[in-house]
Motif scaffolding. Structure first.
Motif, PDB file in Angstrom:
ATOM      1  N   PHE A 202       7.617  14.289 -10.736  1.00  0.00           N
ATOM      2  CA  PHE A 202       8.092  13.160  -9.952  1.00  0.00           C
ATOM      3  C   PHE A 202       9.525  13.399  -9.477  1.00  0.00           C
ATOM      4  N   GLU A 203      10.353  13.871 -10.366  1.00  0.00           N
ATOM      5  CA  GLU A 203      11.752  14.107 -10.005  1.00  0.00           C
ATOM      6  C   GLU A 203      11.874  15.163  -8.913  1.00  0.00           C
ATOM      7  N   ARG A 204      10.995  16.177  -8.931  1.00  0.00           N
ATOM      8  CA  ARG A 204      11.068  17.257  -7.944  1.00  0.00           C
ATOM      9  C   ARG A 204      10.473  16.861  -6.603  1.00  0.00           C
ATOM     10  N   HIS A 205       9.400  16.080  -6.613  1.00  0.00           N
ATOM     11  CA  HIS A 205       8.606  15.937  -5.394  1.00  0.00           C
ATOM     12  C   HIS A 205       8.476  14.515  -4.845  1.00  0.00           C
ATOM     13  N   HIS A 206       9.086  13.525  -5.496  1.00  0.00           N
ATOM     14  CA  HIS A 206       8.954  12.167  -4.953  1.00  0.00           C
ATOM     15  C   HIS A 206       9.670  12.050  -3.606  1.00  0.00           C
ATOM     16  N   GLN A 207       8.970  11.434  -2.648  1.00  0.00           N
ATOM     17  CA  GLN A 207       9.563  11.135  -1.354  1.00  0.00           C
ATOM     18  C   GLN A 207       9.169   9.727  -0.952  1.00  0.00           C
ATOM     19  N   SER A 208      10.137   8.932  -0.562  1.00  0.00           N
ATOM     20  CA  SER A 208       9.871   7.561  -0.154  1.00  0.00           C
ATOM     21  C   SER A 208       9.095   7.530   1.165  1.00  0.00           C
ATOM     22  N   GLY A 209       8.234   6.537   1.298  1.00  0.00           N
ATOM     23  CA  GLY A 209       7.514   6.356   2.544  1.00  0.00           C
ATOM     24  C   GLY A 209       8.328   5.629   3.615  1.00  0.00           C
ATOM     25  N   ILE A 210       9.519   5.166   3.245  1.00  0.00           N
ATOM     26  CA  ILE A 210      10.334   4.402   4.190  1.00  0.00           C
ATOM     27  C   ILE A 210      10.678   5.220   5.424  1.00  0.00           C
ATOM     28  N   SER A 211      10.965   6.509   5.236  1.00  0.00           N
ATOM     29  CA  SER A 211      11.335   7.344   6.386  1.00  0.00           C
ATOM     30  C   SER A 211      10.169   7.458   7.371  1.00  0.00           C
ATOM     31  N   ILE A 212       8.942   7.543   6.849  1.00  0.00           N
ATOM     32  CA  ILE A 212       7.766   7.586   7.724  1.00  0.00           C
ATOM     33  C   ILE A 212       7.598   6.249   8.441  1.00  0.00           C
ATOM     34  N   ARG A 213       7.765   5.156   7.705  1.00  0.00           N
ATOM     35  CA  ARG A 213       7.649   3.841   8.329  1.00  0.00           C
ATOM     36  C   ARG A 213       8.661   3.691   9.470  1.00  0.00           C
ATOM     37  N   ASN A 214       9.896   4.098   9.232  1.00  0.00           N
ATOM     38  CA  ASN A 214      10.927   3.974  10.266  1.00  0.00           C
ATOM     39  C   ASN A 214      10.578   4.828  11.487  1.00  0.00           C
ATOM     40  N   HIS A 215      10.024   6.021  11.246  1.00  0.00           N
ATOM     41  CA  HIS A 215       9.618   6.891  12.349  1.00  0.00           C
ATOM     42  C   HIS A 215       8.497   6.241  13.159  1.00  0.00           C
ATOM     43  N   LEU A 216       7.531   5.657  12.483  1.00  0.00           N
ATOM     44  CA  LEU A 216       6.412   5.020  13.186  1.00  0.00           C
ATOM     45  C   LEU A 216       6.898   3.855  14.046  1.00  0.00           C
ATOM     46  N   ILE A 217       7.708   2.995  13.465  1.00  0.00           N
ATOM     47  CA  ILE A 217       8.192   1.822  14.201  1.00  0.00           C
ATOM     48  C   ILE A 217       9.003   2.257  15.421  1.00  0.00           C
ATOM     49  N   ALA A 218       9.832   3.296  15.244  1.00  0.00           N
ATOM     50  CA  ALA A 218      10.656   3.780  16.356  1.00  0.00           C
ATOM     51  C   ALA A 218       9.819   4.379  17.478  1.00  0.00           C
ATOM     52  N   ASN A 219       8.574   4.745  17.153  1.00  0.00           N
ATOM     53  CA  ASN A 219       7.713   5.376  18.152  1.00  0.00           C
ATOM     54  C   ASN A 219       6.546   4.485  18.585  1.00  0.00           C
ATOM     55  N   GLY A 220       6.723   3.193  18.437  1.00  0.00           N
ATOM     56  CA  GLY A 220       5.777   2.247  19.023  1.00  0.00           C
ATOM     57  C   GLY A 220       4.609   1.834  18.158  1.00  0.00           C
ATOM     58  N   TRP A 221       4.626   2.180  16.873  1.00  0.00           N
ATOM     59  CA  TRP A 221       3.552   1.758  15.984  1.00  0.00           C
ATOM     60  C   TRP A 221       3.809   0.320  15.535  1.00  0.00           C
ATOM     61  N   ILE A 222       2.736  -0.460  15.397  1.00  0.00           N
ATOM     62  CA  ILE A 222       2.845  -1.876  15.071  1.00  0.00           C
ATOM     63  C   ILE A 222       2.035  -2.165  13.802  1.00  0.00           C
ATOM     64  N   MET A 223       2.619  -2.936  12.884  1.00  0.00           N
ATOM     65  CA  MET A 223       1.928  -3.237  11.635  1.00  0.00           C
ATOM     66  C   MET A 223       0.835  -4.279  11.846  1.00  0.00           C
ATOM     67  N   LYS A 224      -0.330  -4.019  11.289  1.00  0.00           N
ATOM     68  CA  LYS A 224      -1.468  -4.934  11.389  1.00  0.00           C
ATOM     69  C   LYS A 224      -1.390  -6.012  10.303  1.00  0.00           C
ATOM     70  N   VAL A 225      -2.056  -7.129  10.551  1.00  0.00           N
ATOM     71  CA  VAL A 225      -2.131  -8.207   9.568  1.00  0.00           C
ATOM     72  C   VAL A 225      -3.139  -7.829   8.482  1.00  0.00           C
ATOM     73  N   ARG A 226      -2.780  -8.081   7.220  1.00  0.00           N
ATOM     74  CA  ARG A 226      -3.673  -7.764   6.112  1.00  0.00           C
ATOM     75  C   ARG A 226      -4.836  -8.739   6.052  1.00  0.00           C
ATOM     76  N   GLU A 227      -6.016  -8.222   5.661  1.00  0.00           N
ATOM     77  CA  GLU A 227      -7.161  -9.082   5.400  1.00  0.00           C
ATOM     78  C   GLU A 227      -7.235  -9.399   3.915  1.00  0.00           C
ATOM     79  N   GLN A 228      -8.047 -10.386   3.586  1.00  0.00           N
ATOM     80  CA  GLN A 228      -8.077 -10.931   2.226  1.00  0.00           C
ATOM     81  C   GLN A 228      -8.328  -9.888   1.151  1.00  0.00           C
ATOM     82  N   SER A 229      -9.266  -8.974   1.389  1.00  0.00           N
ATOM     83  CA  SER A 229      -9.642  -8.009   0.348  1.00  0.00           C
ATOM     84  C   SER A 229      -9.012  -6.629   0.550  1.00  0.00           C
ATOM     85  N   ASP A 230      -8.039  -6.532   1.474  1.00  0.00           N
ATOM     86  CA  ASP A 230      -7.389  -5.242   1.708  1.00  0.00           C
ATOM     87  C   ASP A 230      -6.596  -4.791   0.489  1.00  0.00           C
ATOM     88  N   GLY A 231      -6.440  -3.484   0.392  1.00  0.00           N
ATOM     89  CA  GLY A 231      -5.600  -2.918  -0.644  1.00  0.00           C
ATOM     90  C   GLY A 231      -4.132  -3.052  -0.285  1.00  0.00           C
TER      91      GLY A 231
END
Length: 328
Positions: A202-231
């Motif tokens: 974990f110490e060697r290889h953990h990487q936050s997903g925040i950087s990917i999220r920021n990249h997606l948002i900056a490139n026009g990706w839009i977050m979908k609404v969650r459904e009741q049984s979604d993970g």
């Protein structure tokens, strides 16, 4: 229907993650790098009848989605029968599985015919050599054929899980994005989670997903609404892409706020959380159909003890030695 399963934080539970084995034939670096070793001494996995009673109780209390997990669930010889049994339960609308994909090419149609509605396939790299390095198995092309077989069998969308690993697959985002541009795949990047056996990794290889999220948002990706049984994934879509991106970021603040799932292990223990401190024995109440009221009462009683968070961000990893032990 009995009373909806609900905890003291008013979270309702529509989603059961049901492990049917902790055996796996892959040796993924983040889970079982030394291969499978039995973790449950002198204890067999739940039988088909015991699994039926678990699912029936959850269905009677509002659960509409069951995900079959492992280990590798398709290693059970009665796996197709398990799918059929779950699909036949009143109230269950989604029957999903998480798989390493090694039997998918051969069995996708059979599983679909049995009632499987959703598939998650683990593919941690699109580079066959890196796939081999991460999984310990040289089966990239076999798994990719399985993905094709799933679409041929009629699955409209397949989810692909990739665990983010710094300095291993962390540079593959452009390749993954090209891959899903014209394919109905929801690609889910999962942050590496710290478990009892994996502190140094974990110490060697953990990487936050925040950087990917920021990249997606900056490139026009839009977050979908969650459904009741979604993970737990934050799912993003883009008008130029057939595929979607899901991000599972367990270290993000309020990750547990929308928790809607409970876990039952392959030996019949109820787990409130992947990173909980204990499991609650259910197997003694799975021996005949008359025990369901008592089974439901035990589960509902334990929900009062479900914590508000897994506290991963504070370094708490609970009792989970590795992700295969209670179904990831």
């Amino acid at each position: 229907m009995a009373v909806q399963f609900q905890d003291s934080f008013d979270r309702k539970f529509y989603y059961l993650r049901l492990s049917i084995t902790d055996v796996c034939n892959f040796r993924c670096t983040y889970c079982l790098p030394d291969g499978y070793r039995p973790s449950q001494k002198n204890s067999s996995f739940l039988s088909l009848d015991e699994l039926r009673r678990v699912v029936a109780a959850f269905a009677d209390c509002g659960t509409s989605k069951v995900r079959i997990t492992g280990g590798e669930p398709s290693l059970r010889k009665d796996f197709t029968d398990i799918i059929s049994m779950i699909a036949e339960q009143d109230g269950i609308k989604k029957v999903a599985m998480t798989t390493n994909g090694y039997r998918l090419a051969k069995n996708a149609q059979e599983w679909r015919d049995a009632g499987l509605t959703n598939i998650n396939v683990s593919i941690d790299s699109l580079d066959p050599r890196m796939f081999h390095q991460i999984t310990g198995e040289n089966k990239f092309h076999q798994v990719m054929k399985g993905l094709d077989a799933a679409f041929d069998a009629g699955f409209e969308q397949v989810k692909v899980n990739a665990v983010l690993l710094k300095d291993l697959n962390s540079g593959e985002l452009p390749a993954f994005l090209r891959w899903i541009k014209d394919k109905p795949i929801q690609l889910r990047f999962i942050e590496l989670m710290q478990t009892g056996d994996m502190n140094s990794l974990f110490e060697r290889h953990h990487q936050s997903g925040i950087s990917i999220r920021n990249h997606l948002i900056a490139n026009g990706w839009i977050m979908k609404v969650r459904e009741q049984s979604d993970g737990p994934a934050e799912v993003y879509c883009h008008p130029d892409y057939v595929g979607e991106i899901g991000l599972i970021m367990p270290y993000k603040k309020d990750f547990c706020h929308s928790c809607n799932r409970l876990r039952v292990s392959a030996v019949g223990k109820l787990h409130m959380c992947l990173f909980g401190d204990y499991g609650v024995e259910l197997r003694d109440l799975l021996q005949d159909n008359t025990q369901e009221p008592e089974l439901i009462a035990r589960i509902q009683g334990q929900l009062a003890n479900k914590k508000q968070s897994h506290f991963l961000d504070q370094g708490h990893t609970g009792m989970t030695p590795h992700l295969a032990s209670i179904g990831g």
